[in-house]
Every structure is written in structure tokens, then in C-alpha cells.
Design an enzyme around this catalytic site. Structure first.
Site, PDB file in Angstrom:
ATOM      1  N   ASP A 313      -9.470  25.853  -5.195  1.00  0.00           N
ATOM      2  CA  ASP A 313     -10.270  27.071  -5.258  1.00  0.00           C
ATOM      3  C   ASP A 313     -11.073  27.150  -6.743  1.00  0.00           C
ATOM      4  O   ASP A 313     -10.748  26.600  -7.814  1.00  0.00           O
ATOM      5  CB  ASP A 313      -9.658  28.121  -4.904  1.00  0.00           C
ATOM      6  N   GLU A 509     -13.418  39.951  -3.252  1.00  0.00           N
ATOM      7  CA  GLU A 509     -12.233  39.505  -3.845  1.00  0.00           C
ATOM      8  C   GLU A 509     -11.974  40.390  -5.047  1.00  0.00           C
ATOM      9  O   GLU A 509     -12.776  40.741  -5.791  1.00  0.00           O
ATOM     10  CB  GLU A 509     -12.236  37.810  -4.397  1.00  0.00           C
TER      11      GLU A 509
HETATM   12  C1  BGC Z   1     -12.780  32.251  -3.566  1.00  0.00           C
HETATM   13  C2  BGC Z   1     -13.072  31.382  -2.257  1.00  0.00           C
HETATM   14  C3  BGC Z   1     -14.577  30.723  -2.310  1.00  0.00           C
HETATM   15  C4  BGC Z   1     -14.777  30.340  -3.753  1.00  0.00           C
HETATM   16  C5  BGC Z   1     -16.192  29.781  -3.795  1.00  0.00           C
HETATM   17  C6  BGC Z   1     -13.250  31.755  -4.822  1.00  0.00           C
HETATM   18  O1  BGC Z   1     -13.224  32.658  -5.722  1.00  0.00           O
HETATM   19  O2  BGC Z   1     -11.555  32.662  -3.406  1.00  0.00           O
HETATM   20  O3  BGC Z   1     -13.030  31.730  -1.154  1.00  0.00           O
HETATM   21  O4  BGC Z   1     -14.996  29.875  -1.290  1.00  0.00           O
HETATM   22  O5  BGC Z   1     -14.450  31.072  -4.704  1.00  0.00           O
HETATM   23  O6  BGC Z   1     -17.103  30.828  -4.051  1.00  0.00           O
HETATM   24  C1  BGC Z   2     -18.491  33.643  -8.254  1.00  0.00           C
HETATM   25  C2  BGC Z   2     -17.810  33.590  -6.759  1.00  0.00           C
HETATM   26  C3  BGC Z   2     -16.325  33.302  -7.138  1.00  0.00           C
HETATM   27  C4  BGC Z   2     -15.648  34.139  -8.139  1.00  0.00           C
HETATM   28  C5  BGC Z   2     -14.344  33.760  -8.402  1.00  0.00           C
HETATM   29  C6  BGC Z   2     -17.646  34.567  -9.010  1.00  0.00           C
HETATM   30  O1  BGC Z   2     -18.218  34.451 -10.156  1.00  0.00           O
HETATM   31  O2  BGC Z   2     -19.811  33.810  -8.053  1.00  0.00           O
HETATM   32  O3  BGC Z   2     -18.409  32.698  -5.848  1.00  0.00           O
HETATM   33  O4  BGC Z   2     -15.796  33.129  -5.770  1.00  0.00           O
HETATM   34  O5  BGC Z   2     -16.563  34.303  -9.111  1.00  0.00           O
HETATM   35  O6  BGC Z   2     -13.686  34.529  -9.496  1.00  0.00           O
END
Ligand code: BGC
Ligand code: BGC
Length: 620
Positions: A313, A509
């Protein structure tokens, strides 16, 4: 996160190809110094009539160590220097959430991806470009936005889920992006988790069925088809099982429980031929999954015979945070069985350390060869060597009416009818006055949720689509009979009030994690319901949310009907289809609806007496 794509400036650096490394004696330059002649078969690996396994081994035999480790790195498109993409031989680029080209239209996406690909093709190994197309091609303006997985998990017809994934694959192909980080086969066990809406169900069998349908739709009958895309089951394993629903938290279970709850989604996805799997940020009994050799290599690759490649990830390798620093984290991750690292910015250090670790024997060459063979295999299977660029013939395939119809069908089939006193639903289309109220009734961004255009999502008119209010107006015989009042004022004289409440601010998230007592209807929403109720007009309550929200039973008693609408996406018309009886509801709850705050963190079981049990859903 606001990201500005500075490609115009970076383009200047294309020609200034600064080598990151001095040329070691292992450098075999034949595949990098020849011109881009992919159409001409010079080497066996370029011959598309040969078996993939033979093409992989031919190409592997021609690659230097630097070229191999480059394949194992994925950088974010911003702020990737094109010179470094080339000199580092990077194998993949991604657009993280909101990492969009400056002009967010499909053609800019296609040219951005093509520009990166042109650089890679000078070294003759195509990039595999990845993106989170998790409910449609959701970063791209005007793409169709499907309901989030929590809604899809209530659908009974798996063909609908497959059709939705097919549309996503076609829209992705129109922008030249061959890889999506989907489906998420998390089994969210605690709705405090802000990613609950990315999970199809609290029930492993529902997750397995839905995830399999999504893989079928994304990858099509063969990965090599023009509109097939590479799927990625995520996040392996236990992401939805963390204590207190903490994002990136710790899953405390026995191995038997872990397998029973969190593994079926992967077994089903592998049976469907899923080509990639992403590792979870979370820990299993305090061990970071990114360093878990037993689960990634022994279970996933050896026992389940997963033969695609495993990606980390976003910065998940660095996140192992081992005492020995990044270098030791990389050793642990690669030796655990991770094949490609989603870096996303610090790719120079990752490349350099990985090379040093191979040279000092910390990571064996066999492990590198295994990782790179897996990555190249998927690239060959997808036909990237033959068709590395966006297919211009597909450029009109973004957000078409036909695609919107598929999404509207998903909305119809995902709305769960929970209460329908005196059969108030379906509503008549010819009432002389219908009041629509509530803060979410006319907010496209809220009904799309997180991972829409931006990483965390945003309120308002963020893309093309139909709000729930607009859908209702279009659904009745005379639109001027529909009155909108956010607070529920002016209800008097209405035949019915449709009150749309729930989670007003989109989230993804991290930011979506909540305390149990926050998962209730807001005071404003209750005031709106009370305002309408005071007039005696019957209420149809729609809850728009990424998870069940506790509704006080005294408030519920004031509502004649209740529907869980989840996060329906861009096609709000599907909501009206259910309200006015053009579609007789079929959806069943993919998770139980808690009766009170003390049930929020629980899962379905026979002793619990939830407000509505898992599998519940009425019809007309
Ligand atoms: C997320 C993933 C995602 C990745 C790319 C991560 O932070 O947990 O689900 O695919 O970012 O954006
Ligand atoms: C990105 C996301 C990623 C996340 C992880 C963001 O800055 O745009 O794709 O999942 O960081 O923390």
C-alpha cells in the site's frame, strides 16, 4: 489534498536523462539503447505469438539488476520527474486520490498516461499505470460514479455488480489506465472504521461473491481484451477487522478466525484470476502485514497459489518503521513476498537501497527474479507490450448514457426498504405538493462520498450527475409540484415529505474514523424531521451514509417509511425510481442496523436484537 500536476514544467526534463546510478558491469544495454521498435520483433519477448511464460523468461534473461528493481517500484504521477522514470526504469506509476491532471478531462488523462508511457517505452518495457477506480473511474470528471461497495453489497443480482465493473473498465480503458486498485474485499466488522463503505458486507460470503463479480467485470473474459483492466483485491489481510475499527490498526484474532472471516474474499478473487493483490496497512496481532512473510508468501502465494503480483500500500513499506530504518523495512517487505512497492514519492531511495540490499545478500536474487517475473507476466497478459497507449477509439466512452443507466440500475437495486407503514411507498407521481427536505437532498458530492474527484471527496456539484432532488423532480408528472426546503419548513399542505439526511460531509481513509456515539443522526437532521413531523405531513426518511447510523426509536416512530440509500453516486434518479414504484425494492441489508449506540461495534449474531438484522429488506 490539493495536487497540482506540473507536467508542463517537468516535460523539459525528459531529454535530460540523468542516470541515477553509475553503470555497473552487470549492465546489459541491449534492451535500452535500441530505438522504440516494439512493433518489430527483434527478440522473442516481443513476439506476441509466444507463450507468456516464454516471453517473460526471454525478457528476464536480457535485463540488468537495475532494470529489474526498477520494475518493482511504483511512483505517484506527482511529482515524478520523467527523467527519473526513465533512468530508474520504473515499472509503474499511479495517480493517488486527487492526483489528477491539471485539466481534469478524459483527454488530459489519456495524454498524461501516454506521455509517461512514451518515456517508459524508450526502455521497451511498458509501465502499468494504476489508479483507485473503486466506484467507477472516480477521479475523472464526468465519469459515471457508482454506489460505493456498501450499497453494492445489498444487491442480490451479481450480474449487476459485474456490469458495473465492466463499465468502470471501459471508462478506464478510454483514458489508457489498465489497472485499478479494486475490488476492496475488506470485511468491515466495526462501522467506526471510516472505510466501512468500501466493504461489501460484514459477512465474508457476501464479500466473496461481490468481489468475485467485480473481478469478472474488470478483467473481462481475458485480460488481453482492449477493455479489460487488471483488478487488485485489497487490503490483504484483516483491514476490516482492526480493534475499534481503527484505520491502519491492529487486527487481534486467532489465525483460524482470520481465515474464516477475512480470507474468503481472496480465495474467491483468486479463483476468478485476480492479477494483483494489495497488502494492508494494518497489523495482524501486532505484526505489520507488510512484513508478514507467513501470510503473504506461505498462505497467499504458496497455499492459495496466487500467481499474480503483490503490491504494497501507499508508503506501506516505510510504515513498517523497523528499528533499522527504511533499508531494513525494505528487506522485511520484499522478503515477506511484496513484489512491487507503492512508494509513492521517495522512489530514489527505494531504488538505491533495494540495489544495495541485493548486492549485500540481504535480499536474494531469486526473490527479485520471482517478483519481476510476476510483474512482467501480468504486463504481457494485459497486452501492454503490444498496446501500451490509450485506445483513441474509446475516447467517447466516458459518462455515456448507457453507462449511467447501469449505475442507475445499481442504485435501484441497492436501496434497502426498511420500514413502510401503511404502504406509504410507492408514492404517487401526481401529488399536488411534495416537500423534499434535508441537507443531503441536493448535494451530488455528499451522495458520491469519498474517493470522488478528490481523495476525501467534497460537497456540491463536483461532477456530472443527478442529485436525489433532481431525480425526484424528473420522476413526478409535474416538477413544479416538488418544493425543496433544507430545514423542512413549508411542509404544510404536502401529500408527503421526503427527508434526506445522513453523513453530510464526505470522507475517506483516516478522516472517516468515528467514535460509536458519533454514528447517530445529527441534531440538525433531527430538527428537520421534527419540523416536518409537527405539521402532520407523513415522512419518508432516506438515510444517505457510508454506514448504518443509529436512529432514535422515538424519531423513527415519526417517520412512515425508511430507506437506506448508502452512497449512491452520480445517478440520483435511481432513488426516485424506487420511491415512485418504477422499481420494486429487492435489496437486503449487507450489515445489521444497530438499534442503539451500544450495538454499533457489534456484528450480527443471534442474541443481539438489532433494529434491522443482516439480510433484512422489504418490498412493495
Ligand atoms: C489506500 C489504498 C489505495 C492507495 C492508493 C492507500 O492509502 O489504503 O486503498 O489504493 O492509497 O491511492
Ligand atoms: C493520496 C491517496 C493515498 C493517501 C494515503 C493521499 O495523499 O492521494 O491516494 O491513499 O494519501 O495516505
Amino acid at each position: 489534498m490539493a495536487v497540482f500536476f506540473k507536467r508542463d514544467i517537468l516535460i523539459l526534463s525528459i531529454i535530460i536523462s540523468v542516470s541515477l546510478f553509475s553503470c555497473g558491469k552487470d549492465d546489459k544495454t541491449e534492451i535500452i539503447e535500441k530505438p522504440d521498435t516494439t512493433a518489430v520483433v527483434t527478440y522473442p519477448y516481443q513476439d506476441s505469438t509466444l507463450a507468456v511464460v516464454d516471453r517473460v523468461s526471454d525478457l528476464m534473461s536480457r535485463m540488468t539488476l537495475k532494470q529489474k528493481i526498477g520494475q518493482m517500484i511504483q511512483a505517484d504521477s506527482y511529482p515524478l520527474l520523467e527523467s527519473e522514470l526513465s533512468s530508474g526504469y520504473l515499472g509503474s506509476v499511479l495517480s493517488g486520490g486527487g492526483s489528477n491532471p491539471e485539466s481534469n478531462i478524459a483527454s488530459s488523462w489519456a495524454s498524461m498516461v501516454n506521455d509517461f508511457q512514451k518515456i517508459a517505452m524508450k526502455n521497451r518495457i511498458p509501465l502499468v499505470y494504476g489508479i483507485d477506480a473503486i466506484h467507477g473511474h472516480n477521479n475523472v470528471s464526468n465519469a459515471v460514479i457508482f454506489p460505493h461497495n456498501i450499497g453494492l453489497g445489498c444487491i442480490q443480482d451479481m450480474q449487476t455488480i459485474e456490469d458495473a465493473a465492466r463499465v468502470t473498465a471501459i471508462e478506464m480503458s478510454a483514458t489508457g489506465i489498465p489497472w485499478t486498485f479494486a475490488p476492496c474485499v475488506a470485511v468491515a466488522r466495526n462501522i467506526r472504521w471510516g472505510r466501512t463503505y468500501e466493504s461489501y458486507s460484514e459477512n465474508p460470503d457476501v464479500v466473496a461473491k461481490c468481489g468475485a463479480a467485480a473481478v469478472r467485470g474488470l478483467q473481462g473474459s481475458s485480460l488481453n481484451n482492449t477493455t479489460s483492466v487488471i483488478a487488485c483485491a485489497k487490503h490483504f489481510i484483516g483491514d476490516g477487522g482492526t480493534t475499534e475499527g481503527d484505520d491502519q490498526g491492529n487486527t487481534e484474532l486467532t489465525e483460524e478466525e482470520l481465515r474464516a472471516i477475512h480470507l474468503p474474499g481472496y480465495i474467491a478473487a483468486i479463483e476468478e484470476g485476480v492479477a494483483t493483490i494489495m497488502v494492508s496497512y494494518s497489523s495482524f496481532n501486532n505484526e505489520k502485514m507488510h512484513a508478514n512473510q507467513y501470510l503473504i508468501t506461505d498462505v497467499l502465494k504458496n497455499e492459495l497459489r496466487f500467481s499474480g503480483f503483490v503490491i504494497s500500500d501507499w508508503d506501506g513499506v516505510k510504515d513498517i518503521n523497523s528499528a533499522g530504518g527504511l533499508k531494513q523495512s525494505i528487506t522485511l517487505a520484499i522478503n515477506a513476498g511484496i513484489d512491487m512497492m507503492m512508494v509513492p514519492f521517495d522512489y530514489i531511495n527505494h531504488l538505491q537501497y533495494l540495489e544495495e540490499l541485493v548486492n549485500d545478500g540481504s535480499i536474494k536474487m531469486d526473490r527479485i527474479n520471482d517478483a519481476v517475473s510476476r510483474i512482467l507476466k501480468v504486463k504481457f497478459q494485459k497486452g501492454l507490450f503490444e498496446r501500451p497507449y490509450a485506445n483513441a477509439a474509446l475516447s467517447n466512452e466516458i459518462g455515456t448514457n448507457a453507462h449511467r443507466d447501469v449505475a442507475r440500475k445499481c442504485v435501484q437495486q441497492s436501496i434497502v426498504l426498511l420500514k413502510n407503514e401503511n404502504k406509504i411507498l410507492p408514492l404517487s407521481k401526481s401529488a399536488s405538493k411534495i416537500l423534499v427536505a434535508g441537507s443531503i437532498a441536493d448535494d451530488l458530492g455528499a451522495q458520491c462520498g469519498g474517493w470522488t474527484i478528490d481523495w476525501q471527496g467534497t460537497n456540491g456539484d463536483i461532477t456530472t450527475g443527478t442529485t436525489i432532488l433532481e431525480g425526484i423532480k424528473n420522476g413526478v408528472n409535474n416538477a413544479s409540484n416538488v418544493i425543496y426546503s433544507s430545514s423542512g419548513a413549508n411542509a404544510s399542505g404536502s401529500a408527503v415529505a421526503i427527508v434526506v439526511v445522513g453523513e453530510k460531509t464526505p470522507y475517506a481513509e483516516g478522516k472517516g474514523d468515528k467514535m460509536a456515539n458519533e454514528l447517530v443522526l445529527s441534531d440538525d437532521d433531527i430538527t428537520t424531521i421534527n419540523n416536518v413531523s409537527a405539521t402532520g405531513v407523513p415522512i419518508v426518511l432516506l438515510i444517505v451514509s457510508g454506514r448504518p447510523l443509529v436512529i432514535d426509536e422515538a424519531i423513527l416512530a415519526k417517520c412512515s417509511a425508511l430507506c437506506a440509500v448508502w452512497l449512491p453516486g452520480s445517478e440520483g434518479a435511481g432513488v426516485a425510481d424506487v420511491l415512485f414504484g418504477d422499481y420494486n425494492p429487492t435489496a437486503k441489508l449487507c450489515r445489521m442496523w444497530p438499534r442503539n449506540v451500544s450495538q454499533v461495534e457489534k456484528n450480527s449474531n443471534t442474541e443481539l436484537d438489532p433494529l434491522y438484522p443482516l439480510g433484512f429488506g422489504l418490498n412493495y
